[in-house]
Design an enzyme around this catalytic site. Structure first.
Site, PDB file in Angstrom:
ATOM      1  N   ARG A  26     -37.586 -20.195  -8.833  1.00  0.00           N
ATOM      2  CA  ARG A  26     -37.119 -19.076  -9.687  1.00  0.00           C
ATOM      3  C   ARG A  26     -35.881 -19.499 -10.495  1.00  0.00           C
ATOM      4  O   ARG A  26     -34.927 -18.749 -10.651  1.00  0.00           O
ATOM      5  CB  ARG A  26     -36.800 -17.818  -8.858  1.00  0.00           C
TER       6      ARG A  26
ATOM      7  N   SER B 134     -41.660  -9.023  -5.783  1.00  0.00           N
ATOM      8  CA  SER B 134     -40.683  -9.346  -4.737  1.00  0.00           C
ATOM      9  C   SER B 134     -39.296  -9.152  -5.316  1.00  0.00           C
ATOM     10  O   SER B 134     -38.948  -9.796  -6.297  1.00  0.00           O
ATOM     11  CB  SER B 134     -40.837 -10.792  -4.282  1.00  0.00           C
TER      12      SER B 134
ATOM     13  N   GLU C  94     -33.982 -11.293  -6.927  1.00  0.00           N
ATOM     14  CA  GLU C  94     -34.652 -12.142  -7.926  1.00  0.00           C
ATOM     15  C   GLU C  94     -34.703 -11.365  -9.242  1.00  0.00           C
ATOM     16  O   GLU C  94     -34.657 -11.923 -10.329  1.00  0.00           O
ATOM     17  CB  GLU C  94     -36.080 -12.422  -7.431  1.00  0.00           C
TER      18      GLU C  94
HETATM   19  C1  FAD Z   1     -46.558  -6.249  -8.986  1.00  0.00           C
HETATM   20  C2  FAD Z   1     -45.753  -7.476  -9.354  1.00  0.00           C
HETATM   21  C3  FAD Z   1     -46.087  -8.714  -8.821  1.00  0.00           C
HETATM   22  C4  FAD Z   1     -45.358  -9.856  -9.141  1.00  0.00           C
HETATM   23  N1  FAD Z   1     -45.740 -11.054  -8.609  1.00  0.00           N
HETATM   24  C5  FAD Z   1     -45.050 -12.164  -8.928  1.00  0.00           C
HETATM   25  C6  FAD Z   1     -45.442 -13.437  -8.391  1.00  0.00           C
HETATM   26  O1  FAD Z   1     -46.423 -13.565  -7.659  1.00  0.00           O
HETATM   27  N2  FAD Z   1     -44.694 -14.511  -8.724  1.00  0.00           N
HETATM   28  C7  FAD Z   1     -43.611 -14.431  -9.535  1.00  0.00           C
HETATM   29  O2  FAD Z   1     -42.974 -15.459  -9.802  1.00  0.00           O
HETATM   30  N3  FAD Z   1     -43.223 -13.245 -10.059  1.00  0.00           N
HETATM   31  C8  FAD Z   1     -43.909 -12.125  -9.780  1.00  0.00           C
HETATM   32  N4  FAD Z   1     -43.514 -10.911 -10.312  1.00  0.00           N
HETATM   33  C9  FAD Z   1     -42.299 -10.841 -11.153  1.00  0.00           C
HETATM   34  C10 FAD Z   1     -42.534 -11.026 -12.666  1.00  0.00           C
HETATM   35  O3  FAD Z   1     -43.845 -10.627 -13.015  1.00  0.00           O
HETATM   36  C11 FAD Z   1     -42.282 -12.471 -13.106  1.00  0.00           C
HETATM   37  O4  FAD Z   1     -40.946 -12.854 -12.844  1.00  0.00           O
HETATM   38  C12 FAD Z   1     -42.576 -12.677 -14.603  1.00  0.00           C
HETATM   39  O5  FAD Z   1     -42.512 -14.041 -14.885  1.00  0.00           O
HETATM   40  C13 FAD Z   1     -41.589 -11.949 -15.518  1.00  0.00           C
HETATM   41  O6  FAD Z   1     -42.099 -11.987 -16.833  1.00  0.00           O
HETATM   42  P1  FAD Z   1     -41.752 -10.843 -17.895  1.00  0.00           P
HETATM   43  O7  FAD Z   1     -42.367 -11.203 -19.189  1.00  0.00           O
HETATM   44  O8  FAD Z   1     -42.107  -9.514 -17.360  1.00  0.00           O
HETATM   45  O9  FAD Z   1     -40.190 -11.010 -17.988  1.00  0.00           O
HETATM   46  P2  FAD Z   1     -39.081  -9.872 -18.049  1.00  0.00           P
HETATM   47  O10 FAD Z   1     -39.079  -9.109 -16.771  1.00  0.00           O
HETATM   48  O11 FAD Z   1     -39.210  -9.103 -19.310  1.00  0.00           O
HETATM   49  O12 FAD Z   1     -37.764 -10.780 -18.107  1.00  0.00           O
HETATM   50  C14 FAD Z   1     -37.416 -11.617 -17.015  1.00  0.00           C
HETATM   51  C15 FAD Z   1     -36.325 -12.580 -17.493  1.00  0.00           C
HETATM   52  O13 FAD Z   1     -36.870 -13.452 -18.472  1.00  0.00           O
HETATM   53  C16 FAD Z   1     -36.163 -13.323 -19.727  1.00  0.00           C
HETATM   54  N5  FAD Z   1     -37.160 -13.454 -20.796  1.00  0.00           N
HETATM   55  C17 FAD Z   1     -38.373 -12.843 -20.869  1.00  0.00           C
HETATM   56  N6  FAD Z   1     -39.033 -13.284 -21.966  1.00  0.00           N
HETATM   57  C18 FAD Z   1     -38.228 -14.186 -22.590  1.00  0.00           C
HETATM   58  C19 FAD Z   1     -38.329 -14.989 -23.764  1.00  0.00           C
HETATM   59  N7  FAD Z   1     -39.428 -14.978 -24.539  1.00  0.00           N
HETATM   60  N8  FAD Z   1     -37.277 -15.780 -24.088  1.00  0.00           N
HETATM   61  C20 FAD Z   1     -36.169 -15.825 -23.332  1.00  0.00           C
HETATM   62  N9  FAD Z   1     -35.995 -15.080 -22.201  1.00  0.00           N
HETATM   63  C21 FAD Z   1     -37.017 -14.284 -21.845  1.00  0.00           C
HETATM   64  C22 FAD Z   1     -35.470 -11.986 -19.671  1.00  0.00           C
HETATM   65  O14 FAD Z   1     -34.318 -11.999 -20.471  1.00  0.00           O
HETATM   66  C23 FAD Z   1     -35.160 -11.873 -18.175  1.00  0.00           C
HETATM   67  O15 FAD Z   1     -33.990 -12.586 -17.852  1.00  0.00           O
HETATM   68  C24 FAD Z   1     -44.250  -9.758 -10.024  1.00  0.00           C
HETATM   69  C25 FAD Z   1     -43.908  -8.515 -10.570  1.00  0.00           C
HETATM   70  C26 FAD Z   1     -44.649  -7.386 -10.256  1.00  0.00           C
HETATM   71  C27 FAD Z   1     -44.295  -6.060 -10.880  1.00  0.00           C
END
Ligand code: FAD
Length: 301
Positions: free
Chosen positions: A174, A224, A294
């Protein structure tokens, strides 16, 4: 011209919002209004928006699918740059998939399946964008983005557009060079391998089944909530601390998976924040272990 008019000029009037509620843009389904929001369509627009923020001294924050974000009930007093649907093209060349940072991992997973490319099944059930997954080095079931990423194009904090090789990204659990903000990811390339349609689709279905079985997908959450402390599981520590079902207001530690804090339907961001603090403090007291969120926390609490 005022700031709002300038961002409309850059990103197009239909892609700019003011006082946009963040509960619509986060999977926790909480969060107050973002003073401004823009959903740019390319790197030139992102660059112009970031420069404008510098000129007007307006803070900005980049959001993908909001699946790892807790935004304060007071909202965000700045510009949210939403890198999502408007930057989500996916193309394939041999065993390499190139996609815009706003492409959903589930869409990339579907495309990989249709192209009979294996190696992305682990990510197809993670509800984030490619950009968010690069920042977080998202991972599941023993694999992580680090295993498939070739390169990432990003705007650096100095405003330069740069192509980074995966080895330059400091990818760990992470962890990446992007985690502390300042970079805007525009696109990324992943390398997969030729595979069989039926095996890829079976694997995706099996991983989806495991998620449904173990995770409280019926409630809004950010997955998580805590990072895994070295050699341990946060969920186990929380469960052993007697916290299953406990929480503040409308938020609680999931009964199904103690690593998840869920919104039972009427939680505020503060309820979730306080439940996170409750878990951190109780686990420290009862197990002597420091657990860290996280989830990225934005705004004032
Ligand atoms: C039901 C559920 C299950 C999940 N399972 C997992 C799993 O199995 N494994 C896992 O690792 N995670 C999991 N997650 C967490 C999450 O989905 C991941 O961390 C995912 O990668 C976040 O992506 P996002 O586009 O939603 O980012 P966001 O939540 O929108 O942002 C997360 C971070 O990334 C930054 N960011 C986003 N896009 C960009 C960009 N284009 N440029 C620069 N910075 C950016 C944001 O500023 C922030 O700091 C889960 C979440 C949920 C709700």
């Amino acid at each position: 011209m005022d700031f709002l008019s300038r961002i409309k000029e850059i990103a197009g009037i239909e892609n700019v919002f003011s006082n946009e509620r963040m509960d619509k843009h986060t999977t926790f389904r909480v969060g107050g209004p973002a003073r401004y929001m823009a959903a740019p369509s390319d790197e030139t627009q992102i660059n112009a928006l970031i420069r404008l923020c510098g000129e007007y001294e307006v803070p900005y924050y980049i959001v993908g699918n909001g699946s790892n974000l807790l935004v304060s009930d007071k909202g965000y007093d700045g510009l949210i740059i939403l890198i999502g649907r408007n930057m989500s093209d996916i193309s394939v060349c041999g065993d390499v998939i190139s996609a815009g940072a706003g492409a959903l991992l589930s869409e990339i997973g579907k495309r990989a399946l249709n192209e009979r490319l294996t190696g992305f099944e682990f990510a197809s059930g993670i509800p984030g964008t490619l950009g968010g997954a690069c920042v977080m080095n998202a991972g599941a079931y023993g694999k992580e983005m680090k295993d498939v990423l070739i390169s990432v194009r990003a705007i650096t904090p100095d405003g330069d557009v740069r192509d980074f090789q995966a080895e330059e990204l400091g990818l760990g659990y992470r962890q990446s060079i992007f985690i502390d903000g300042g970079y805007a990811i525009i696109k990324a390339d992943v390398r997969l391998m030729p595979g069989s349609y039926s095996e890829i689709s079976e694997k995706m279905a099996e991983l989806a089944r495991r998620r449904r079985e173990k995770q409280p997908l019926e409630y809004p959450s950010a997955g998580s909530t805590f990072k895994r402390p070295e050699g341990m599981f946060a969920g186990q520590l929380i469960e052993q601390s007697g916290l299953k079902g406990m929480g503040v207001g409308g938020a609680c530690v999931s009964e199904k998976h103690a690593g998840f804090i869920v919104n039972k339907g009427n939680a505020t961001a503060k309820d979730i924040y306080d439940t996170i603090q409750l878990a951190v403090q109780t686990v420290a007291k009862k197990q002597g272990v420091k657990i860290e969120p996280e989830v990225r926390i934005i705004g004032e609490f």
